[in-house]
Write an enzyme that holds these catalytic residues in place. Sequence first.
Site, mmCIF file in Angstrom:
data_model
loop_
_atom_site.group_PDB
_atom_site.id
_atom_site.type_symbol
_atom_site.label_atom_id
_atom_site.label_comp_id
_atom_site.label_asym_id
_atom_site.label_seq_id
_atom_site.Cartn_x
_atom_site.Cartn_y
_atom_site.Cartn_z
ATOM 1 N N ASP A 208 -49.313 -8.778 -24.226
ATOM 2 C CA ASP A 208 -49.171 -7.774 -23.158
ATOM 3 C C ASP A 208 -50.447 -7.764 -22.290
ATOM 4 O O ASP A 208 -50.387 -7.858 -21.047
ATOM 5 C CB ASP A 208 -48.949 -6.404 -23.823
ATOM 6 N N ASN B 33 -45.063 -2.260 -25.044
ATOM 7 C CA ASN B 33 -44.763 -1.036 -25.804
ATOM 8 C C ASN B 33 -44.018 -0.087 -24.867
ATOM 9 O O ASN B 33 -43.910 -0.354 -23.667
ATOM 10 C CB ASN B 33 -46.039 -0.410 -26.380
ATOM 11 N N TYR C 160 -47.611 -5.283 -34.084
ATOM 12 C CA TYR C 160 -46.493 -4.547 -34.687
ATOM 13 C C TYR C 160 -46.174 -4.984 -36.123
ATOM 14 O O TYR C 160 -45.307 -4.385 -36.782
ATOM 15 C CB TYR C 160 -45.251 -4.611 -33.798
HETATM 16 N N1 APR Z 1 -49.150 -16.435 -25.145
HETATM 17 C C1 APR Z 1 -48.241 -16.474 -26.149
HETATM 18 N N2 APR Z 1 -48.328 -15.702 -27.248
HETATM 19 C C2 APR Z 1 -49.396 -14.867 -27.339
HETATM 20 C C3 APR Z 1 -50.393 -14.758 -26.332
HETATM 21 C C4 APR Z 1 -50.228 -15.600 -25.193
HETATM 22 N N3 APR Z 1 -51.098 -15.577 -24.181
HETATM 23 N N4 APR Z 1 -51.299 -13.833 -26.739
HETATM 24 C C5 APR Z 1 -50.910 -13.390 -27.949
HETATM 25 N N5 APR Z 1 -49.769 -14.006 -28.322
HETATM 26 C C6 APR Z 1 -48.987 -13.880 -29.551
HETATM 27 C C7 APR Z 1 -49.670 -13.306 -30.764
HETATM 28 O O1 APR Z 1 -50.472 -14.315 -31.379
HETATM 29 C C8 APR Z 1 -48.462 -12.960 -31.646
HETATM 30 O O2 APR Z 1 -47.989 -14.123 -32.318
HETATM 31 O O3 APR Z 1 -47.914 -12.975 -29.342
HETATM 32 C C9 APR Z 1 -47.410 -12.552 -30.608
HETATM 33 C C10 APR Z 1 -47.088 -11.074 -30.530
HETATM 34 O O4 APR Z 1 -48.237 -10.301 -30.758
HETATM 35 P P1 APR Z 1 -48.595 -8.968 -29.942
HETATM 36 O O5 APR Z 1 -48.997 -9.346 -28.562
HETATM 37 O O6 APR Z 1 -49.549 -8.201 -30.765
HETATM 38 O O7 APR Z 1 -47.164 -8.204 -29.807
HETATM 39 P P2 APR Z 1 -46.396 -7.195 -30.800
HETATM 40 O O8 APR Z 1 -46.635 -7.492 -32.245
HETATM 41 O O9 APR Z 1 -44.980 -7.159 -30.305
HETATM 42 O O10 APR Z 1 -47.083 -5.785 -30.549
HETATM 43 C C11 APR Z 1 -46.850 -5.102 -29.349
HETATM 44 O O11 APR Z 1 -49.163 -4.797 -28.943
HETATM 45 O O12 APR Z 1 -50.528 -5.307 -27.196
HETATM 46 C C12 APR Z 1 -49.741 -4.370 -27.717
HETATM 47 O O13 APR Z 1 -48.927 -3.258 -25.768
HETATM 48 C C13 APR Z 1 -48.551 -4.031 -26.867
HETATM 49 O O14 APR Z 1 -48.379 -2.028 -28.083
HETATM 50 C C14 APR Z 1 -47.783 -3.293 -27.879
HETATM 51 C C15 APR Z 1 -47.950 -4.104 -29.134
#
Ligand code: APR
Length: 194
Positions: free
Chosen positions: A45, A35, A136
């Site tokens: 993240d 983010n 998101y």
């Molecule tokens: N490896 C690969 N993919 C992963 C992992 C991992 N270890 N952990 C989670 N994911 C996947 C989730 O299942 C999802 O399909 O990553 C994808 C993106 O999800 P989020 O991590 O929630 O990312 P996003 O939707 O872009 O939201 C970003 O979330 O954690 C917070 O700080 C971040 O505020 C920001 C927001």
Amino acid sequence: MENQATEVTINQTKLRTIQGDITQQTTEAIVNAANSSLMGGGGVDGAIHRAGGPAILEECKQIVARRGRLPTGEAVITTSGNLKAKYVIHTVGPVWHGGGKGESELLTSAYQESLKLAAENKLSSISFPSISTGVYGYPVSQAAKVATGAVITFLRQSTTSIKEVVFVLFDAKTFATYSSALRETAAKMGLNLA
Ligand code: APR
């Protein structure tokens, strides 16, 4: 067929899908769906910061002190701490607001700015998670089309150091969706599957 890992070659770069954990990847860089604060969070993240240790957050803090918050669609590069990958490229995908707020352009930008940064740093390989489809709220089927289109378009436009791009999808459904989107996008753009 629907669930099969898929690979296409664009300008000598291999682009493929796998199901897995991005923190375990051995590509030179992995991309973080961060983010704008770059201070860590949940989802991928949180997993990257936990696995990589405090060195990543330290460098993120310095970046924010220098240039401020990272706008949506942009990207920055840091060390990877204890990860197998050498670098983490942090990008910020759009929050889903229904599709009428420039979400697809911002998501395209998040992928392409990350690739640009990898190329500028002469990296040979990079892994992406499914940006924006967790917290998101971006619908996975639409995000998969945008993501595959963004990467293929970038690789077609320029010859770079990047020889391998991997979509690392965490769960089976997201993996299947990206795999079929990659096949569809490749076919539309006239590319052959490996
Ligand atoms: N490896 C690969 N993919 C992963 C992992 C991992 N270890 N952990 C989670 N994911 C996947 C989730 O299942 C999802 O399909 O990553 C994808 C993106 O999800 P989020 O991590 O929630 O990312 P996003 O939707 O872009 O939201 C970003 O979330 O954690 C917070 O700080 C971040 O505020 C920001 C927001």
